[in-house]
Write an enzyme that holds these catalytic residues in place. Sequence first.
Site, PDB file in Angstrom:
ATOM      1  N   ILE A  24     -43.333 140.516  13.042  1.00  0.00           N
ATOM      2  CA  ILE A  24     -41.985 140.019  12.784  1.00  0.00           C
ATOM      3  C   ILE A  24     -41.828 139.624  11.327  1.00  0.00           C
ATOM      4  O   ILE A  24     -40.804 139.905  10.697  1.00  0.00           O
ATOM      5  CB  ILE A  24     -41.674 138.823  13.706  1.00  0.00           C
ATOM      6  CG1 ILE A  24     -41.580 139.270  15.172  1.00  0.00           C
ATOM      7  CG2 ILE A  24     -40.371 138.138  13.287  1.00  0.00           C
ATOM      8  CD1 ILE A  24     -41.484 138.130  16.161  1.00  0.00           C
ATOM      9  N   ASP A  43     -50.150 135.862   3.724  1.00  0.00           N
ATOM     10  CA  ASP A  43     -50.758 136.373   4.953  1.00  0.00           C
ATOM     11  C   ASP A  43     -52.272 136.227   4.833  1.00  0.00           C
ATOM     12  O   ASP A  43     -52.805 136.106   3.718  1.00  0.00           O
ATOM     13  CB  ASP A  43     -50.381 137.841   5.181  1.00  0.00           C
ATOM     14  CG  ASP A  43     -50.334 138.211   6.656  1.00  0.00           C
ATOM     15  OD1 ASP A  43     -49.226 138.394   7.194  1.00  0.00           O
ATOM     16  OD2 ASP A  43     -51.412 138.292   7.283  1.00  0.00           O
ATOM     17  N   ASP A  62     -53.748 130.790   4.212  1.00  0.00           N
ATOM     18  CA  ASP A  62     -53.696 130.270   5.576  1.00  0.00           C
ATOM     19  C   ASP A  62     -52.845 129.007   5.530  1.00  0.00           C
ATOM     20  O   ASP A  62     -53.242 127.993   4.943  1.00  0.00           O
ATOM     21  CB  ASP A  62     -55.115 129.942   6.051  1.00  0.00           C
ATOM     22  CG  ASP A  62     -55.174 129.312   7.431  1.00  0.00           C
ATOM     23  OD1 ASP A  62     -54.113 129.010   8.005  1.00  0.00           O
ATOM     24  OD2 ASP A  62     -56.302 129.103   7.937  1.00  0.00           O
ATOM     25  N   VAL A  63     -51.670 129.024   6.161  1.00  0.00           N
ATOM     26  CA  VAL A  63     -50.743 127.892   6.031  1.00  0.00           C
ATOM     27  C   VAL A  63     -51.245 126.643   6.741  1.00  0.00           C
ATOM     28  O   VAL A  63     -50.708 125.550   6.519  1.00  0.00           O
ATOM     29  CB  VAL A  63     -49.337 128.246   6.539  1.00  0.00           C
ATOM     30  CG1 VAL A  63     -48.724 129.366   5.714  1.00  0.00           C
ATOM     31  CG2 VAL A  63     -49.332 128.581   8.025  1.00  0.00           C
ATOM     32  N   ASN A  88     -42.705 131.548   9.194  1.00  0.00           N
ATOM     33  CA  ASN A  88     -42.959 132.490  10.279  1.00  0.00           C
ATOM     34  C   ASN A  88     -44.382 132.444  10.835  1.00  0.00           C
ATOM     35  O   ASN A  88     -44.617 132.873  11.963  1.00  0.00           O
ATOM     36  CB  ASN A  88     -42.661 133.916   9.784  1.00  0.00           C
ATOM     37  CG  ASN A  88     -43.092 134.970  10.772  1.00  0.00           C
ATOM     38  OD1 ASN A  88     -42.516 135.130  11.837  1.00  0.00           O
ATOM     39  ND2 ASN A  88     -44.141 135.716  10.428  1.00  0.00           N
ATOM     40  N   TYR A 153     -49.179 126.474  22.872  1.00  0.00           N
ATOM     41  CA  TYR A 153     -48.134 127.276  22.237  1.00  0.00           C
ATOM     42  C   TYR A 153     -46.766 126.649  22.470  1.00  0.00           C
ATOM     43  O   TYR A 153     -45.985 126.445  21.527  1.00  0.00           O
ATOM     44  CB  TYR A 153     -48.185 128.699  22.800  1.00  0.00           C
ATOM     45  CG  TYR A 153     -47.164 129.643  22.210  1.00  0.00           C
ATOM     46  CD1 TYR A 153     -47.367 130.211  20.956  1.00  0.00           C
ATOM     47  CD2 TYR A 153     -46.007 129.983  22.908  1.00  0.00           C
ATOM     48  CE1 TYR A 153     -46.445 131.088  20.407  1.00  0.00           C
ATOM     49  CE2 TYR A 153     -45.076 130.861  22.372  1.00  0.00           C
ATOM     50  CZ  TYR A 153     -45.295 131.402  21.120  1.00  0.00           C
ATOM     51  OH  TYR A 153     -44.381 132.262  20.579  1.00  0.00           O
ATOM     52  N   LYS A 157     -44.072 124.959  19.763  1.00  0.00           N
ATOM     53  CA  LYS A 157     -42.746 125.528  19.550  1.00  0.00           C
ATOM     54  C   LYS A 157     -41.634 124.523  19.840  1.00  0.00           C
ATOM     55  O   LYS A 157     -40.604 124.526  19.161  1.00  0.00           O
ATOM     56  CB  LYS A 157     -42.581 126.800  20.386  1.00  0.00           C
ATOM     57  CG  LYS A 157     -43.539 127.926  19.990  1.00  0.00           C
ATOM     58  CD  LYS A 157     -43.388 128.351  18.538  1.00  0.00           C
ATOM     59  CE  LYS A 157     -44.277 129.524  18.183  1.00  0.00           C
ATOM     60  NZ  LYS A 157     -44.091 130.002  16.799  1.00  0.00           N
TER      61      LYS A 157
END
Length: 257
Positions: A24, A43, A62-63, A88, A153, A157
């Site tokens: 995405i 990335d 790596d965020v 993202n 997860y 979110k």
Amino acid sequence: MTVVESLVPQPGLRVLVTAGANGIGFEIARAFHESGAHVHVCDLDEAAIAALPDGIAATHADVSDESHVTRLFDDLSYLGGLDVVVNNAGIAGPTGGIDEITSEQWRRTIDINLNGQYYVASRSAKALQASRGLLINMASVAGRLGFAYRTPYAASKWGIVGLTKSLACEWGPAGVRVNAILPGIVRGPRIEQVIRDRAAKRGIGYDEMEAENLAKISMRKMVEPSDIAAMALFLAAPGGSNICGQALSVCANVESL
């Protein structure tokens, strides 16, 4: 400006997309690039970074590591500011009962999916306030629905939706818009792995699990990565200038997970 013209972002936007070399994120980065934006991605996949089209700059980062985010923003200095930031980066996390998921699996999911968005948003604040820009946080329909066997997860979110709505209140007076996009079941390798994992957990076949998932969607279909990119472009276009604080599902109406 006509209504049709208002649906297209103005050229020259300065755009950051995290995890923008694959999936995405890449579709979003490519769409902004094709609209005339100056696009920088980060990335972890070095091969995907090497394959990016000419004109899309990149940082290996790596965020979930705050020092990597600091280095990323140092790399972005050549842009002279930011108009759009797309948070993202994320992972699917483990599949299993809450008593089966390890503390490390839980922490890793939260570190990437939620803490990473905090690090990027925090570093973006001054630039976006200066440009009266746009922050898009990538959440999921799992940020509005319960998701059995995927608790890390889903928790991350739901947290992203809370982050989004809170920042919209905090930054709105400075003219910054903050929205979340909630993709549904997006066609691609990640959802295929999720279906395989859930099928194994349930003791059923892949096709049966996929059919069960589709039956929970009103339109009985997956969405495409390009559908998510189209929403991101609209939010960055003049026509999206009054959309703020929203959790926007692009999901063909997922009713349950």
